[in-house]
Design a protein around this motif. Sequence first.
Motif, mmCIF file in Angstrom:
data_model
loop_
_atom_site.group_PDB
_atom_site.id
_atom_site.type_symbol
_atom_site.label_atom_id
_atom_site.label_comp_id
_atom_site.label_asym_id
_atom_site.label_seq_id
_atom_site.Cartn_x
_atom_site.Cartn_y
_atom_site.Cartn_z
ATOM 1 N N ASN A 1 0.814 -1.212 0.000
ATOM 2 C CA ASN A 1 0.000 0.000 0.000
ATOM 3 C C ASN A 1 0.849 1.265 0.000
ATOM 4 O O ASN A 1 0.449 2.276 -0.575
ATOM 5 C CB ASN A 1 -0.991 -0.020 1.162
ATOM 6 C CG ASN A 1 -2.191 -0.875 0.837
ATOM 7 O OD1 ASN A 1 -3.061 -0.467 0.076
ATOM 8 N ND2 ASN A 1 -2.222 -2.082 1.376
ATOM 9 N N GLU A 2 2.014 1.240 0.626
ATOM 10 C CA GLU A 2 2.915 2.394 0.557
ATOM 11 C C GLU A 2 3.383 2.618 -0.879
ATOM 12 O O GLU A 2 3.448 3.762 -1.339
ATOM 13 C CB GLU A 2 4.114 2.199 1.484
ATOM 14 C CG GLU A 2 3.784 2.391 2.943
ATOM 15 C CD GLU A 2 4.941 2.089 3.885
ATOM 16 O OE1 GLU A 2 4.811 2.409 5.074
ATOM 17 O OE2 GLU A 2 5.973 1.528 3.445
ATOM 18 N N ILE A 3 3.679 1.547 -1.594
ATOM 19 C CA ILE A 3 4.052 1.683 -3.003
ATOM 20 C C ILE A 3 2.870 2.253 -3.787
ATOM 21 O O ILE A 3 3.030 3.194 -4.567
ATOM 22 C CB ILE A 3 4.498 0.326 -3.597
ATOM 23 C CG1 ILE A 3 5.768 -0.176 -2.921
ATOM 24 C CG2 ILE A 3 4.711 0.455 -5.112
ATOM 25 C CD1 ILE A 3 6.102 -1.640 -3.234
ATOM 26 N N ALA A 4 1.697 1.702 -3.565
ATOM 27 C CA ALA A 4 0.498 2.140 -4.297
ATOM 28 C C ALA A 4 0.180 3.613 -4.060
ATOM 29 O O ALA A 4 -0.343 4.286 -4.936
ATOM 30 C CB ALA A 4 -0.702 1.276 -3.910
ATOM 31 N N GLN A 5 0.523 4.113 -2.881
ATOM 32 C CA GLN A 5 0.215 5.507 -2.540
ATOM 33 C C GLN A 5 1.405 6.444 -2.752
ATOM 34 O O GLN A 5 1.349 7.606 -2.396
ATOM 35 C CB GLN A 5 -0.276 5.570 -1.099
ATOM 36 C CG GLN A 5 -1.605 4.854 -0.923
ATOM 37 C CD GLN A 5 -2.052 4.786 0.515
ATOM 38 O OE1 GLN A 5 -1.834 5.705 1.298
ATOM 39 N NE2 GLN A 5 -2.684 3.681 0.875
ATOM 40 N N GLY A 6 2.490 5.935 -3.316
ATOM 41 C CA GLY A 6 3.648 6.774 -3.602
ATOM 42 C C GLY A 6 4.487 7.114 -2.384
ATOM 43 O O GLY A 6 5.311 8.029 -2.442
ATOM 44 N N LEU A 7 4.295 6.395 -1.285
ATOM 45 C CA LEU A 7 5.070 6.643 -0.074
ATOM 46 C C LEU A 7 6.368 5.834 -0.064
ATOM 47 O O LEU A 7 7.234 6.058 0.772
ATOM 48 C CB LEU A 7 4.245 6.294 1.175
ATOM 49 C CG LEU A 7 2.942 7.071 1.337
ATOM 50 C CD1 LEU A 7 2.131 6.501 2.499
ATOM 51 C CD2 LEU A 7 3.232 8.549 1.537
ATOM 52 N N ARG A 8 6.464 4.891 -0.979
ATOM 53 C CA ARG A 8 7.649 4.042 -1.125
ATOM 54 C C ARG A 8 7.800 3.799 -2.623
ATOM 55 O O ARG A 8 6.818 3.597 -3.330
ATOM 56 C CB ARG A 8 7.429 2.723 -0.383
ATOM 57 C CG ARG A 8 8.592 1.758 -0.432
ATOM 58 C CD ARG A 8 8.239 0.424 0.217
ATOM 59 N NE ARG A 8 7.928 0.559 1.627
ATOM 60 C CZ ARG A 8 8.740 0.205 2.615
ATOM 61 N NH1 ARG A 8 9.927 -0.302 2.342
ATOM 62 N NH2 ARG A 8 8.362 0.332 3.864
ATOM 63 N N GLY A 9 9.015 3.805 -3.106
ATOM 64 C CA GLY A 9 9.258 3.598 -4.527
ATOM 65 C C GLY A 9 9.091 2.151 -4.951
ATOM 66 O O GLY A 9 9.322 1.223 -4.161
#
Length: 131
Positions: free
Chosen positions: A9-17
Amino acid sequence: MKESERIINEIAQGLRGLDEGAVWFSGLPQNEQKRVLREVVSYAMQAHLTAEDGREGVRQSGVKPTANPAVMISLDPPRERLGRIVQLPPGEYVRAFRVLVSAFAVADTRRRNESCRGTCGHSWHNLSANS
């Protein structure tokens, strides 16, 4: 929230590359990689992934559009092919992860903007860079 759920979910929300996520995924044992792929498939289905979401996800994933997971997620209806992505050989797992997470990000962003705007209580939609 389990680690894989948070990272996806962090990837999906741009919080993690995506590259960072792919490195994390690559470091998992093969059986865990398959479990994570199933998890992403489930999330993509819950987000009502469309073939257009899949095609946009492929564009964002850095995976060649002719790679097996890219082709599978881009055809209509993608829901019929999502489960088959986890049946790909282990040599395809990282490409499958990149494609699936990227397509999920597109579908989930659409879902957050259309269905959850201002009323969302989903913990996975309310992450922050400090979570």
